[in-house]
Design a protein around this motif. Structure first.
Motif, PDB file in Angstrom:
ATOM      1  N   ARG A   1     -24.073  24.459 -21.429  1.00  0.00           N
ATOM      2  CA  ARG A   1     -25.451  24.106 -21.137  1.00  0.00           C
ATOM      3  C   ARG A   1     -25.913  22.674 -21.651  1.00  0.00           C
ATOM      4  O   ARG A   1     -27.042  22.314 -21.389  1.00  0.00           O
TER       5      ARG A   1
ATOM      6  N   SER B   1     -33.214  23.775 -16.236  1.00  0.00           N
ATOM      7  CA  SER B   1     -34.208  24.239 -17.069  1.00  0.00           C
ATOM      8  C   SER B   1     -33.859  25.033 -18.215  1.00  0.00           C
ATOM      9  O   SER B   1     -34.318  25.155 -19.194  1.00  0.00           O
ATOM     10  N   ASN B   2     -32.435  25.559 -18.119  1.00  0.00           N
ATOM     11  CA  ASN B   2     -31.814  26.051 -19.448  1.00  0.00           C
ATOM     12  C   ASN B   2     -31.170  25.279 -20.230  1.00  0.00           C
ATOM     13  O   ASN B   2     -30.199  25.749 -21.050  1.00  0.00           O
ATOM     14  N   GLY B   3     -31.069  23.782 -20.107  1.00  0.00           N
ATOM     15  CA  GLY B   3     -30.411  23.092 -20.721  1.00  0.00           C
ATOM     16  C   GLY B   3     -30.727  22.762 -22.172  1.00  0.00           C
ATOM     17  O   GLY B   3     -31.551  23.208 -22.576  1.00  0.00           O
ATOM     18  N   VAL B   4     -29.387  22.627 -22.865  1.00  0.00           N
ATOM     19  CA  VAL B   4     -29.687  22.392 -24.523  1.00  0.00           C
ATOM     20  C   VAL B   4     -29.766  20.938 -24.642  1.00  0.00           C
ATOM     21  O   VAL B   4     -28.862  20.174 -24.318  1.00  0.00           O
TER      22      VAL B   4
ATOM     23  N   MET C   1     -23.908  27.712 -25.220  1.00  0.00           N
ATOM     24  CA  MET C   1     -24.643  26.557 -25.404  1.00  0.00           C
ATOM     25  C   MET C   1     -23.955  25.225 -25.111  1.00  0.00           C
ATOM     26  O   MET C   1     -24.454  24.379 -24.334  1.00  0.00           O
TER      27      MET C   1
ATOM     28  N   SER D   1     -31.673  22.786 -29.139  1.00  0.00           N
ATOM     29  CA  SER D   1     -32.515  23.960 -28.615  1.00  0.00           C
ATOM     30  C   SER D   1     -32.592  23.684 -27.160  1.00  0.00           C
ATOM     31  O   SER D   1     -32.196  22.765 -26.493  1.00  0.00           O
ATOM     32  N   THR D   2     -33.334  24.921 -26.660  1.00  0.00           N
ATOM     33  CA  THR D   2     -33.670  24.644 -25.168  1.00  0.00           C
ATOM     34  C   THR D   2     -35.408  24.939 -25.128  1.00  0.00           C
ATOM     35  O   THR D   2     -36.041  25.240 -26.143  1.00  0.00           O
TER      36      THR D   2
ATOM     37  N   GLU E   1     -30.912  30.392 -29.063  1.00  0.00           N
ATOM     38  CA  GLU E   1     -30.365  29.187 -28.297  1.00  0.00           C
ATOM     39  C   GLU E   1     -30.735  27.813 -29.071  1.00  0.00           C
ATOM     40  O   GLU E   1     -30.830  26.871 -28.492  1.00  0.00           O
ATOM     41  N   THR E   2     -31.097  28.285 -30.536  1.00  0.00           N
ATOM     42  CA  THR E   2     -31.234  27.120 -31.158  1.00  0.00           C
ATOM     43  C   THR E   2     -30.262  27.081 -32.491  1.00  0.00           C
ATOM     44  O   THR E   2     -29.973  28.132 -32.993  1.00  0.00           O
TER      45      THR E   2
END
Length: 441
Positions: free
Chosen positions: A218, A64-67, A215, A246-247, A206-207
């Motif tokens: 992930r 769910s935290n994947g990039v 990042m 992004s995430t 995280e973008t």
């Protein structure tokens, strides 16, 4: 308003987004289609923004935290930069883009009208989807070797085929040029500019284009629909058109800022990006600054989607109901239906791909189909043959085999698409569209 209609409208406004379990079931059915390839690591993440401001993230098959690569959703970040620079008096919407390019670059004009920043942001510049000198050395990373000088050369030699501002025509080149021009004006790289004006103020850590080690760890690998892992894309020149990663959590932060026009520091600025500014060929669809605005009985859906070699993405929101949705997938298969359905359940989910049966076709028949076909000035399909097998390669895309269902109809296995050959050309059937192409040679 009629009482019954008013009650129905009120109910629709109060209707909550689906539960986590309902979303997970929806995603599981879609991911199962991917899993039928026998591969692993494919999945979808959905981010939901409730009217209360509550955020939920549901993932199936991936972290769910994947990039993820978000592709053309980058365009609304580019439009947000534009709106912010206008707010601060750095540029004007009606400025010609030529004002911010080197003097040697001749930007095409027509009937005395120059292409403005607004024309680029509303996809009405008259520039084609892609430049004609876009000839990737590596079809799996097609934008990587396209240079600024090539873009300048194309612009200086191109003649517009319609008046500036006359019609909506989606253009990766146009928004890539917009991002490039704004970066030149600011004296920064595109990545530094979007970080300074949008990402940092909104806390979107995280973008990015250039990933931090965290990042990078992930980053979920992208896949073709047949399960093959494919390389990530690099867009050094046209970064503003699709280079960001992004995430789901970060994209929800962006949606929150877009839904609250009073929020500091960018609420007012972002509101300007989803004011309707130009018509499209669909009477129910208009465009703001990059955002598409779909008219619905209970309120407008403001949205954009994206796609790169191994990823698909969707983000959208309904201002009236105060809800937002993000859908990120690491498979090159559209998730637009998932995004629209979550925002408005009357939008149907796409049915599973139709099953096709391969038949044998004489090689002399196959030989007739070899050649190059033009579906649009900057979008061609080349058909080649190797023995008893045909292959298709679209502009800036990898080559894929196609399989015969009859002497004239063929299907792809890597994506839900079919090709019908005719005496004078072909028709590409994909995503409910039927795109004819004439045979060039």
């Amino acid at each position: 308003m009629h009482f019954i209609a008013a009650v129905a409208l009120l109910a629709s406004l109060q209707q909550p987004l689906p539960s986590d379990s309902a979303v997970r079931s929806m995603l599981a059915a879609r991911v199962q289609t991917f899993a039928d390839t026998g591969k692993h690591g494919e999945g979808i993440v959905v981010g939901l923004l409730e009217p209360t401001g509550r955020r939920r993230v549901i993932a199936v098959g991936v972290d769910s935290n994947g990039v993820f690569e978000i592709g053309s959703i980058t365009k609304v970040l580019t439009a947000s930069i534009l709106a912010d620079m206008v707010d601060h008096g750095k540029v004007r919407l009606d400025d010609p883009v030529a004002k911010y390019l080197p003097p040697a670059v001749r930007v095409p004009s027509r009937n005395g009208k120059q292409i403005t920043l607004l024309d680029l942001a509303t996809q009405s510049s008259g520039l084609p989807r892609m430049p004609t000198n876009f000839t990737p050395r590596d079809s799996l990373n097609p934008y990587a070797d396209y240079t600024v000088q090539q873009m300048y050369t194309f612009l200086s030699g191109y003649q517009l085929t319609r008046d500036v501002g006359a019609e909506y025509e989606y253009s990766n080149l146009g928004v890539g040029l917009l991002g490039h021009a704004l970066a030149l004006k600011a004296g920064l790289s595109y990545e530094a500019l979007v970080r300074q004006r949008i990402l940092a103020p909104l806390g979107m850590r995280e973008t990015a284009i250039t990933l931090t080690p965290t990042m990078r760890a992930r980053l979920v690998p992208g896949h073709e629909i047949d399960g093959r892992v494919v390389p990530n894309w690099d867009l050094p020149t046209l970064a503003g058109a699709g280079a960001l990663r992004s995430t789901a959590a970060d994209m929800l932060r962006f949606l929150i800022a877009n839904l609250d026009s009073t929020a500091l520091p960018l609420g007012h600025t972002l509101r300007e990006t989803h004011a309707a500014r130009h018509a499209t060929s669909d009477p129910n669809l208009r465009i703001g600054l990059a955002w598409h605005i779909l008219s619905r009985p209970v309120g407008n859906i403001v949205w954009h989607n994206g796609g790169t070699g191994g990823y698909r993405s969707f983000t959208g929101f309904d201002q009236a109901r105060r809800i937002g949705v993000v859908v990120l997938s690491n498979v090159n298969s559209s998730v637009d239906d998932v995004g629209f359905h979550l925002l408005d359940e009357t939008f149907p989910l796409r049915p599973p791909p139709q099953q096709h049966t391969e038949v044998a076709v004489d090689s002399l028949v196959l030989a007739r189909f070899v050649g190059e076909y033009e579906l649009a000035p900057a979008f061609h399909i080349t058909v080649t043959r190797d023995g008893a097998h045909l292959f298709v390669q679209a502009t800036a895309q990898p080559q894929f085999p196609i399989f015969a269902e009859s002497d004239s109809t063929f299907f792809l296995k890597v994506v839900d698409a079919q090709v019908t050959f005719r005496p004078d050309g072909l028709v590409l059937h994909q995503n409910g569209q039927h795109l004819p192409g004439r045979k060039l040679h």
